[in-house]
Write an enzyme that holds these catalytic residues in place. Structure first.
Site, short mmCIF file in Angstrom:
data_model
loop_
_atom_site.label_atom_id
_atom_site.label_comp_id
_atom_site.label_asym_id
_atom_site.label_seq_id
_atom_site.Cartn_x
_atom_site.Cartn_y
_atom_site.Cartn_z
N GLU A 43 16.65 0.44 5.02
CA GLU A 43 16.51 -0.94 4.54
C GLU A 43 16.06 -1.83 5.70
O GLU A 43 16.27 -1.48 6.89
CB GLU A 43 17.87 -1.41 3.99
CG GLU A 43 17.90 -2.81 3.41
CD GLU A 43 16.84 -3.07 2.35
OE1 GLU A 43 15.65 -3.21 2.73
OE2 GLU A 43 17.20 -3.15 1.17
N ARG A 71 23.69 5.65 1.22
CA ARG A 71 23.48 5.26 -0.17
C ARG A 71 22.19 5.87 -0.74
O ARG A 71 22.12 6.21 -1.91
CB ARG A 71 23.52 3.73 -0.33
CG ARG A 71 22.55 2.92 0.52
CD ARG A 71 22.96 1.45 0.47
NE ARG A 71 22.04 0.51 1.11
CZ ARG A 71 22.06 0.18 2.40
NH1 ARG A 71 22.91 0.76 3.23
NH2 ARG A 71 21.22 -0.73 2.87
N HIS A 77 18.09 3.24 -4.11
CA HIS A 77 19.46 3.76 -4.28
C HIS A 77 20.21 3.00 -5.38
O HIS A 77 19.90 1.85 -5.71
CB HIS A 77 20.23 3.62 -2.95
CG HIS A 77 20.37 2.19 -2.51
ND1 HIS A 77 21.35 1.36 -3.01
CD2 HIS A 77 19.64 1.44 -1.65
CE1 HIS A 77 21.23 0.17 -2.46
NE2 HIS A 77 20.20 0.19 -1.63
N ARG A 122 14.92 -14.05 2.60
CA ARG A 122 14.96 -12.85 1.74
C ARG A 122 13.60 -12.47 1.19
O ARG A 122 13.32 -11.30 0.98
CB ARG A 122 15.93 -13.06 0.57
CG ARG A 122 17.37 -13.16 0.96
CD ARG A 122 18.27 -13.33 -0.24
NE ARG A 122 18.27 -12.14 -1.10
CZ ARG A 122 18.86 -12.09 -2.30
NH1 ARG A 122 19.47 -13.16 -2.78
NH2 ARG A 122 18.82 -10.98 -3.01
N HIS A 158 15.18 2.11 -0.15
CA HIS A 158 15.82 0.80 -0.31
C HIS A 158 14.85 -0.24 -0.86
O HIS A 158 13.62 -0.06 -0.79
CB HIS A 158 16.34 0.35 1.06
CG HIS A 158 17.25 1.37 1.67
ND1 HIS A 158 18.61 1.30 1.57
CD2 HIS A 158 16.98 2.52 2.34
CE1 HIS A 158 19.16 2.35 2.16
NE2 HIS A 158 18.17 3.10 2.63
O1 LIG Z 1 20.18 -5.23 2.29
C1 LIG Z 1 20.51 -5.82 1.26
O2 LIG Z 1 21.37 -6.70 1.25
C2 LIG Z 1 19.86 -5.50 -0.05
O3 LIG Z 1 19.86 -4.13 -0.22
C3 LIG Z 1 18.49 -6.01 -0.16
O4 LIG Z 1 18.65 -7.35 -0.07
P1 LIG Z 1 17.57 -8.42 -0.56
O5 LIG Z 1 17.42 -8.29 -2.03
O6 LIG Z 1 18.19 -9.70 -0.14
O7 LIG Z 1 16.30 -8.16 0.19
#
Ligand SMILES: O=C(O)[C@H](O)COP(=O)(O)O
Length: 345
Positions: free
Chosen positions: A203, A149, A100, A230, A273
């Site tokens: 996501e 999104r 997105h 992450r 996502h």
């Molecule tokens: O959900 C989120 O905050 C982002 O879309 C993806 O986050 P990340 O890059 O920390 O995995």
């Protein structure tokens, strides 16, 4: 073919509820995806050089499975067909993946996960730009996550498509939703593209990080810890999903619902996502858990794969509507484009 596709997909849908590792690094740069490996570097994003073709990997067998709970007509095969036969029989199909466009929480640098946040103005523009790039590529079915999104991105992208079919979200949440969203004109159906929304493509659920500022969280818990949450493969953020957990549901959905459509020759777009798409790319490109943790996806940059002979071949990111770009040397895509040119002349 597109007509049959829609009939099959929508007709039934109405009645069913239904790389930095030791050797290489994969990353999506701002406008490109790069494979940097010992001895070679290939840019397959905006590059029009087409050099990525040197980076073809061997792909394993793809097992088509049709789920009876699909909102779309399950594609079934003769039960005694071997996977090899299936692969040979399957026609060529395009698969477009789009993360997105920028969301209001991307802009604020907040962990978003499964919180349903809309696009920013920039995100809207990114989605439109993505749509221009894929405007010559056939799309028979669209899959999005259940989050706005991704759905906004898919819809905005399709406003740019030269074929001008109308993307229509299938509502299968209950009997009444199905009944009340029926279409009674075959001609209108033919001019439509079914859009399936699936929470499995959402996501990764970011647990107790959702709504927190990424920078402030790093300051509080330490940069390393937050990076681990992450970008590690199997370490979940507090009460959230690891990439591995996200991959389990996203890839299962891809295998059960999307891959059978591709194997039957339908051209599919997925708008989803960062982490659900990383999971799917991990499956398509047979990345290791080490390789996938270094894969970064830009917002709003479409990636094109071709499924041919049962293998997914990454073609990079289509360059734009006015240029042939990397996808033109797929014969059937070039023919499709030619047809659009003739039709719209
Ligand atoms: O959900 C989120 O905050 C982002 O879309 C993806 O986050 P990340 O890059 O920390 O995995």
């Amino acid at each position: 073919m597109a007509t049959a596709v829609f009939h099959q997909a929508l007709g039934t849908a109405q009645s069913h509820q239904h790389l930095q590792n030791s050797g290489s690094r994969l990353e999506f740069g701002h406008a490109s995806l790069k494979l940097i490996s010992k001895g070679f570097k290939v840019d397959i994003g905006l590059s029009r050089r087409g050099s990525y073709s040197s980076w073809k990997k061997k792909f394993g067998l793809i097992q088509a499975s049709a789920s009876q709970t699909s909102v779309v007509q399950p594609v079934s095969y003769p039960p005694n067909n071997s996977s090899d036969e299936l692969r040979k029989k399957s026609s060529e199909a395009a698969l477009i993946l789009i993360r997105h466009g920028e969301s209001l929480w991307n802009e604020k640098n907040l962990f978003t996960g499964c919180v349903d946040v809309p696009l920013t103005k920039k995100g809207v523009e990114e989605a439109i730009e993505a749509g221009k790039r894929i405007s010559n590529i056939p799309v028979d079915m669209i899959y999005t996550s259940a989050l706005i999104r991704a759905q906004m991105t898919a819809m905005l992208a399709m406003t740019q498509h030269r074929r001008k079919k109308v993307p229509i979200i299938l509502h299968n949440e209950n009997e009444q939703a199905r009944e009340w969203s029926q279409i009674f004109s075959e001609d209108t159906k033919k001019q439509s593209i079914p859009v399936v929304t699936a929470s499995q493509l959402n996501e990764r659920m970011y647990g107790e990080l959702q709504g927190l500022n990424k920078q402030e969280t790093a300051d509080r818990f330490g940069k390393e810890k937050v990076h681990e949450w992450r970008r590690s493969y199997d370490i979940p953020p507090p009460n959230g999903e690891s990439l591995e957990m996200c991959a389990e549901r996203a890839v299962a959905y891809f295998k059960d619902h999307i891959e059978p459509q591709l194997l039957s020759g339908k051209n599919v777009m997925i708008a989803a996502h960062g982490n659900s798409l990383r999971s799917i790319i991990m499956y398509l490109d047979k990345l290791t858990s080490q390789e996938v943790i270094n894969l970064e996806l830009s917002t709003g940059i479409p990636m094109l794969y071709i499924l041919k002979g049962g293998k997914f071949i990454r073609r990079g990111s289509p360059a734009g509507p006015t240029e042939a770009g990397v996808y033109a040397y797929t014969r059937s895509l070039a023919l499709y484009r030619q047809k659009l040119d003739d039709m719209l002349r």
